[in-house]
Scaffold this motif. Structure first.
Motif, mmCIF file in Angstrom:
data_model
loop_
_atom_site.group_PDB
_atom_site.id
_atom_site.type_symbol
_atom_site.label_atom_id
_atom_site.label_comp_id
_atom_site.label_asym_id
_atom_site.label_seq_id
_atom_site.Cartn_x
_atom_site.Cartn_y
_atom_site.Cartn_z
ATOM 1 N N MET A 114 0.964 -1.062 -0.157
ATOM 2 C CA MET A 114 0.095 0.016 0.018
ATOM 3 C C MET A 114 0.808 1.386 -0.082
ATOM 4 O O MET A 114 0.650 2.369 -0.707
ATOM 5 N N SER A 115 1.809 0.993 0.616
ATOM 6 C CA SER A 115 2.782 2.342 0.769
ATOM 7 C C SER A 115 3.457 2.659 -0.713
ATOM 8 O O SER A 115 3.377 1.969 -1.342
ATOM 9 N N CYS A 116 3.667 4.107 -0.626
ATOM 10 C CA CYS A 116 4.259 4.408 -2.113
ATOM 11 C C CYS A 116 5.671 4.686 -1.850
ATOM 12 O O CYS A 116 6.418 4.489 -0.922
ATOM 13 N N ASP A 117 6.414 5.255 -3.109
ATOM 14 C CA ASP A 117 7.898 5.524 -3.033
ATOM 15 C C ASP A 117 8.228 6.489 -2.157
ATOM 16 O O ASP A 117 9.337 6.603 -1.752
ATOM 17 N N LYS A 118 7.242 7.308 -1.754
ATOM 18 C CA LYS A 118 7.682 8.378 -0.894
ATOM 19 C C LYS A 118 7.486 8.166 0.823
ATOM 20 O O LYS A 118 8.304 8.441 1.552
ATOM 21 N N CYS A 119 6.901 6.949 0.777
ATOM 22 C CA CYS A 119 6.763 6.471 2.452
ATOM 23 C C CYS A 119 7.172 5.096 2.721
ATOM 24 O O CYS A 119 6.918 4.945 3.969
ATOM 25 N N TRP A 120 7.657 4.423 1.543
ATOM 26 C CA TRP A 120 7.715 3.137 2.188
ATOM 27 C C TRP A 120 8.968 2.758 3.099
ATOM 28 O O TRP A 120 9.241 1.808 3.846
ATOM 29 N N THR A 121 9.607 3.993 3.184
ATOM 30 C CA THR A 121 11.091 3.447 4.303
ATOM 31 C C THR A 121 10.619 3.988 5.394
ATOM 32 O O THR A 121 11.652 4.009 6.526
ATOM 33 N N ILE A 122 9.434 4.504 5.757
ATOM 34 C CA ILE A 122 9.014 4.997 7.052
ATOM 35 C C ILE A 122 8.396 3.995 7.966
ATOM 36 O O ILE A 122 7.263 3.440 8.000
ATOM 37 N N LYS A 123 9.433 3.370 8.742
ATOM 38 C CA LYS A 123 9.157 2.368 9.640
ATOM 39 C C LYS A 123 10.519 2.030 10.499
ATOM 40 O O LYS A 123 11.508 2.513 10.147
ATOM 41 N N LYS A 124 10.181 1.743 11.781
ATOM 42 C CA LYS A 124 11.073 1.580 12.722
ATOM 43 C C LYS A 124 10.698 0.687 14.022
ATOM 44 O O LYS A 124 9.788 1.023 14.439
ATOM 45 N N VAL A 125 11.476 -0.005 14.243
ATOM 46 C CA VAL A 125 11.283 -1.021 15.476
ATOM 47 C C VAL A 125 11.973 -0.392 16.563
ATOM 48 O O VAL A 125 12.968 0.220 16.614
ATOM 49 N N ILE A 126 11.132 -0.066 17.819
ATOM 50 C CA ILE A 126 11.451 0.785 18.943
ATOM 51 C C ILE A 126 11.935 -0.478 19.842
ATOM 52 O O ILE A 126 11.231 -0.974 20.594
ATOM 53 N N LYS A 127 13.204 -0.362 20.249
ATOM 54 C CA LYS A 127 13.404 -1.097 21.494
ATOM 55 C C LYS A 127 14.143 -0.359 22.612
ATOM 56 O O LYS A 127 14.048 -0.862 23.880
ATOM 57 N N VAL A 128 14.766 0.414 22.332
ATOM 58 C CA VAL A 128 15.511 1.226 23.503
ATOM 59 C C VAL A 128 15.125 2.552 23.400
ATOM 60 O O VAL A 128 14.508 3.188 22.029
ATOM 61 N N PRO A 129 15.301 3.511 24.288
ATOM 62 C CA PRO A 129 14.881 5.017 24.115
ATOM 63 C C PRO A 129 15.382 5.699 23.077
ATOM 64 O O PRO A 129 14.818 6.614 22.374
ATOM 65 N N SER A 130 16.485 5.350 22.699
ATOM 66 C CA SER A 130 17.288 6.194 21.359
ATOM 67 C C SER A 130 16.646 5.578 20.213
ATOM 68 O O SER A 130 16.452 6.535 19.126
#
Ligand SMILES: [Zn+2]
Length: 104
Positions: free
Chosen positions: A1-17
């Protein structure tokens, strides 16, 4: 569903940084027009209060959408128990969103 502008927007959060990086990434994407802010999800607080990448409280939960393809993104993390969270594309928003705006 994501497009070439937004497909990179993802991140797993494990630590505060990781959370800091995710917040700053979202802020950048809002500022450059890629993302549109939708509001605060359950137990979260307005994104503008945490957009410096620090000073969050027990829960972070905010929704955004891609300005191009309308894909919805959710940034959520449980900071109190340290169980982490993620920034990811989601099917839909959950619950009633806070009626806050960004930037103020
Ligand atoms: Zn998109």
């Amino acid at each position: 569903m994501s497009c070439d502008k937004c497909w990179t927007i993802k991140k797993v959060i494990k630590v505060p940084s990781d959370l800091t990086e995710a917040i700053l990434l979202v802020k950048l994407k809002i500022e450059d027009g890629t993302l549109k802010y939708l509001g605060t999800g359950s137990y979260g607080e307005p994104f503008k209060r945490i957009d410096s990448g620090k000073g969050w409280s027990d829960f972070v939960n905010n929704y955004f959408s891609c300005a191009s393809c309308k894909q919805i993104f959710n940034l959520h993390a449980e900071t109190y128990h340290g169980s982490g969270g993620k920034l990811a594309a989601v099917e839909e928003t959950q619950g009633v969103l806070g009626n806050d705006v960004y930037p103020a």
